[in-house]
Design a protein around this motif. Structure first.
Motif: not given
Ligand code: URA
Length: 408
Positions: A276-285
């Motif tokens: 989830a952290s990886e996805m949030v990092s990608m989604g919110l830059n």
């Protein structure tokens, strides 16, 4: 021409885009038979493919159907895919977390394959949950609540559907070029801006070594570059089942516990937080560190769980309908010691044998059965302790405790 192409692959030679296009589209329209495609796929399994061939095959797969278009939905759409594992219910946890942080999640999931369960089957254990949304319904729901988890729309990479079905019955699933083109074609056609892949490694997974996982990861990242999509891969263990539960309703209930923050830390929770952290990092830059604190907050303040409930209700599901069988059977430890290993593959086979998945295409899934582990790897056990509870509705198969649990 047909035999020349099979022969070229048998000899390990490189095929052109034109040759691959002729062969695969010939199969899709019935000019090439199952046995010819089977021979070809086996030659690929043995001799591999060059990167150029994999790029060509991915394009041929994508072009076989429609590509979804979500550019009218605000925000960076991040998709996630797992190569499949035993007890892998991570999508049920991470999709609501990510959506609760304002990142639109459009997740098209699959059904179980072999010993591994599928997210769509798990969601169908919730009475009324609709896994067959149309493209129009997907767009409306993402605009309304920011999240959709549904099955693949009909015309998404039809080539993969027929080739995968053939691979499944000809022992040609475990090929890095075929896995890469199968996964990446679906992810690219699904319209995501960025893609996170969870590559499972171990005896309960398609990929059995870290080296092969790295090779698959590099290849998928390269395919992503061609389509201007950022791809990140996480390589995670699948020698041990993920979390406590294997089986449809049981897994949904475990996902709910994690979303409610009732399970604080085990390998499953840790993997969910990592993905989830990886996805949030990608989604919110933003950095992964910053993303992680948002992920943990969304569990702690209840927004992740609320988003899950919103999702279930929007897709017509009744969360109160979740049921597990009340016929139970305990597997007990036959000695004292430390639980060193729990064999993922054996647990997958056990759960499948209880009816949690399909042994034959016509079988009906029993959503109420499965295996719930009582102890995780690393825990001390005493002779007679319950290691796992089976939720059953049929005769229990013979169980060899030592084959599943290693106690030393
Ligand atoms: N998952 C897929 O979608 N395709 C494969 O080939 C393997 C795992």
């Amino acid at each position: 021409m047909i035999l020349d192409i099979i022969d070229k692959k048998r000899l390990g030679k490189e095929l052109s885009y034109k040759e691959l296009d002729y062969f695969f589209n010939g199969y899709l329209n019935g000019d090439i038979c199952d046995y010819q495609m089977s021979a070809f796929l086996m030659a690929v399994c043995i001799n591999g493919m060059t990167n150029e061939e994999v790029f060509a095959l991915t394009k041929i797969f994508i072009d076989s159907g429609d590509c979804l278009e979500f550019s009218n939905i605000d925000g960076i759409k991040v998709d996630k895919h797992s190569t499949g594992g035993i007890g892998d219910k991570t999508t049920l946890v991470i999709a609501p977390i990510v959506a609760s942080l304002g990142i639109p999640v459009i997740k098209m999931s699959g059904r179980g394959l072999g010993y591994t369960g599928g997210t769509i089957d798990k969601l169908e254990s919730i009475k009324g949950y609709n896994v067959g949304l149309s493209e129009k319904e997907i767009v409306k729901q993402v605009k309304d609540i920011g999240i959709v988890i549904t099955g693949q729309t009909h015309d998404l990479v039809p080539m993969d559907k027929v080739i995968y079905a053939l691979r499944d019955v000809t022992s040609t699933v475990k090929s890095i070029p075929l896995v890469a083109s199968s996964i990446m074609s679906k992810k690219i056609a699904s319209g995501a801006d960025k893609i996170l892949i969870d590559i499972k490694v171990g005896n309960g997974a398609l990929i059995d070594t870290k080296e092969k996982a790295k090779e698959l990861s590099d290849l998928m990242i390269k395919i992503g570059k061609i389509y201007d999509k950022e791809v990140r891969c996480i390589i995670s263990d699948m020698n041990t089942p993920l979390g406590y539960s294997v089986g449809n309703s049981l897994e949904v209930l475990e996902a709910i516990d994690v979303l409610k923050g009732e399970e604080k830390s085990n390998s499953f929770v840790d993997l969910c937080i990592d993905l989830a952290s990886e996805m949030v990092s990608m989604g919110l830059n933003i950095s992964k560190e910053e993303a992680k604190s948002k992920v943990i907050n969304s569990i702690n303040d209840g927004s992740a769980y609320n988003k899950f409930i919103e999702l279930v209700e929007a897709q017509g599901g009744d969360i109160k309908s979740l049921k597990v069988s009340n016929r139970k059977y305990s597997i007990k430890a036959n000695k004292n010691g430390t639980l060193k290993a729990i064999n993922a593959l054996e647990i997958g086979k056990l759960s499948l044998g209880l009816g949690a998945g399909k042994l034959n295409i016509k079988d009906k899934i029993d959503y109420t059965v499965g295996v719930k582990l009582n102890k995780l790897v690393g825990e001390e056990v005493k002779k007679g302790d319950v290691l796992a509870t089976l939720y059953v509705n049929r005769t229990i198969p013979t169980i060899n405790v030592d084959e599943i649990f290693t106690i030393k």
